[in-house]
Design an enzyme around this catalytic site. Structure first.
Site, PDB file in Angstrom:
ATOM      1  N   ASP A 165      93.378  43.681  19.565  1.00  0.00           N
ATOM      2  CA  ASP A 165      93.603  44.241  20.898  1.00  0.00           C
ATOM      3  C   ASP A 165      92.583  45.328  21.163  1.00  0.00           C
ATOM      4  O   ASP A 165      92.500  46.301  20.402  1.00  0.00           O
ATOM      5  CB  ASP A 165      95.012  44.823  20.982  1.00  0.00           C
ATOM      6  N   GLU A 188      91.769  40.187  22.472  1.00  0.00           N
ATOM      7  CA  GLU A 188      92.594  40.416  23.654  1.00  0.00           C
ATOM      8  C   GLU A 188      92.182  41.716  24.326  1.00  0.00           C
ATOM      9  O   GLU A 188      92.132  42.766  23.683  1.00  0.00           O
ATOM     10  CB  GLU A 188      94.083  40.488  23.303  1.00  0.00           C
ATOM     11  N   HIS A 205      97.137  48.134  19.801  1.00  0.00           N
ATOM     12  CA  HIS A 205      97.924  47.303  20.713  1.00  0.00           C
ATOM     13  C   HIS A 205      98.536  48.084  21.865  1.00  0.00           C
ATOM     14  O   HIS A 205      98.317  47.768  23.035  1.00  0.00           O
ATOM     15  CB  HIS A 205      99.034  46.572  19.959  1.00  0.00           C
ATOM     16  N   GLU A 231      93.576  38.099  15.438  1.00  0.00           N
ATOM     17  CA  GLU A 231      93.749  38.481  16.840  1.00  0.00           C
ATOM     18  C   GLU A 231      93.715  39.996  16.904  1.00  0.00           C
ATOM     19  O   GLU A 231      94.374  40.675  16.109  1.00  0.00           O
ATOM     20  CB  GLU A 231      95.074  37.931  17.369  1.00  0.00           C
ATOM     21  N   ASP A 237     102.491  36.629  12.843  1.00  0.00           N
ATOM     22  CA  ASP A 237     102.420  37.770  11.933  1.00  0.00           C
ATOM     23  C   ASP A 237     102.359  37.306  10.474  1.00  0.00           C
ATOM     24  O   ASP A 237     101.984  38.074   9.593  1.00  0.00           O
ATOM     25  CB  ASP A 237     103.662  38.654  12.089  1.00  0.00           C
ATOM     26  N   LYS A 282      93.440  44.485  26.249  1.00  0.00           N
ATOM     27  CA  LYS A 282      94.771  45.040  26.462  1.00  0.00           C
ATOM     28  C   LYS A 282      94.771  45.970  27.669  1.00  0.00           C
ATOM     29  O   LYS A 282      94.061  46.966  27.689  1.00  0.00           O
ATOM     30  CB  LYS A 282      95.224  45.799  25.210  1.00  0.00           C
ATOM     31  N   HIS A 326      98.112  37.444  13.883  1.00  0.00           N
ATOM     32  CA  HIS A 326      98.424  38.300  15.031  1.00  0.00           C
ATOM     33  C   HIS A 326      98.271  39.778  14.670  1.00  0.00           C
ATOM     34  O   HIS A 326      99.024  40.302  13.846  1.00  0.00           O
ATOM     35  CB  HIS A 326      99.858  37.989  15.463  1.00  0.00           C
ATOM     36  N   ARG A 327      97.263  40.421  15.250  1.00  0.00           N
ATOM     37  CA  ARG A 327      96.911  41.807  14.902  1.00  0.00           C
ATOM     38  C   ARG A 327      96.589  41.898  13.405  1.00  0.00           C
ATOM     39  O   ARG A 327      96.847  42.910  12.757  1.00  0.00           O
ATOM     40  CB  ARG A 327      98.015  42.784  15.287  1.00  0.00           C
TER      41      ARG A 327
END
Length: 276
Positions: free
Chosen positions: A70, A142, A83, A68, A267, A144, A41-42
């Site tokens: 954004d 993603e 993000h 992942e 994370d 955003k 995640h990120r």
């Protein structure tokens, strides 16, 4: 559904008609062959500043299946990876992403807040991430707040086409957003790229809502707090996969593994066995 259901139906029919079908069935039921995708995640954001090259490199090092990211857009039209819709939390600057030029965004320190060893980390561009990681790790993109950036769907689609990533193999590019109208648009622009819908609302878990999502999406990606085994089965019955976020404990990861989600967005990539 637009893509995989047709393919899946063809494969199923072929197996049913094949004299080797019993052999195939035996192979596929020997042991647990289910694969859960480990999505950083990120990036591996528990260990490095989110949405930076350091976090993405750490995810690769930890053998995650996907990073992942954004995607937003600078004032002068550059696709950047961050993000929040402002730079306040994760950089030494202030202001809205869409009101700052690329040069202004690039001059910010996006790492020091996480630790001195990350001082000087920059906000990456979408181009840089595609160039550095495609073919090395999957990328879950993603969009955003795309409503803030009219035309961003076309810009993302063009970047993918430039690298022939609009026809990805093994789903190594997936696009998702909380903005479901944006995802309908992305499905039209790059119909061979898997689409995901993000939600934290139980209103989106009704049979009617899930049916609507399944008409254009391949993934239904809900917040961990609303995931149940029943929901997982419902999503699977409609031909979609389900990936849940954001996992920050071993207990949460274990729960999601037990109820057979398809992807865990975390994370902490080390909480999820990437070869499970």
């Amino acid at each position: 559904m637009k893509k995989k259901l047709l393919v899946g139906a063809g494969v199923a029919l072929t197996l049913l008609l094949s004299p080797l079908s019993q052999t195939f069935a035996a192979e596929f039921t020997t042991g647990d062959l289910r694969k859960v995708d480990n999505v950083a995640h990120r990036g591996a954001s528990a260990y490095a500043p989110e949405n930076t090259i350091s976090a993405f490199d750490k995810a690769v090092e930890m053998k995650a299946d996907y990073i992942e990211i954004d995607v937003q857009r600078s004032k002068d039209g550059k696709l950047v990876i961050i993000h929040d819709t402002t730079v306040n939390r994760t950089t030494d600057g202030t202001g809205k992403v869409g009101e700052l030029t690329f040069d202004q965004l690039r001059s910010l320190d996006a790492g020091s807040w996480k630790g001195e060893q990350f001082a000087g980390e920059q906000i990456p561009t979408f181009d840089e991430v595609l160039e550095r990681y495609h073919g090395k790790i999957g990328i879950l993109v993603e969009l955003k707040a795309p409503e803030l950036y009219p035309g961003i769907e076309e810009s993302v689609a063009e970047k993918l086409r430039e690298r022939h990533l609009d026809k990805p193999q093994n789903e190594k590019i997936i696009i998702q957003s909380f903005n479901h109208e944006s995802m309908k648009k992305m499905n039209d622009l790059v119909p061979k790229v898997p689409i995901g819908v993000l939600t934290s609302s139980r209103a989106h878990t009704t049979e009617q809502a899930l049916q609507e999502f399944s008409s254009y999406a391949d993934y239904f990606n809900p917040n961990y707090g609303i995931v149940t085994e029943e929901l997982v089965n419902q999503v699977h019955s409609l031909g979609m996969k389900i990936g849940s976020w954001t996992v920050r404990s071993q207990e949460a990861a274990d729960f999601l593994l037990d109820i057979k989600v398809d992807a865990i967005i975390t994370d902490y990539p080390d909480y999820v066995d990437p070869r499970n």
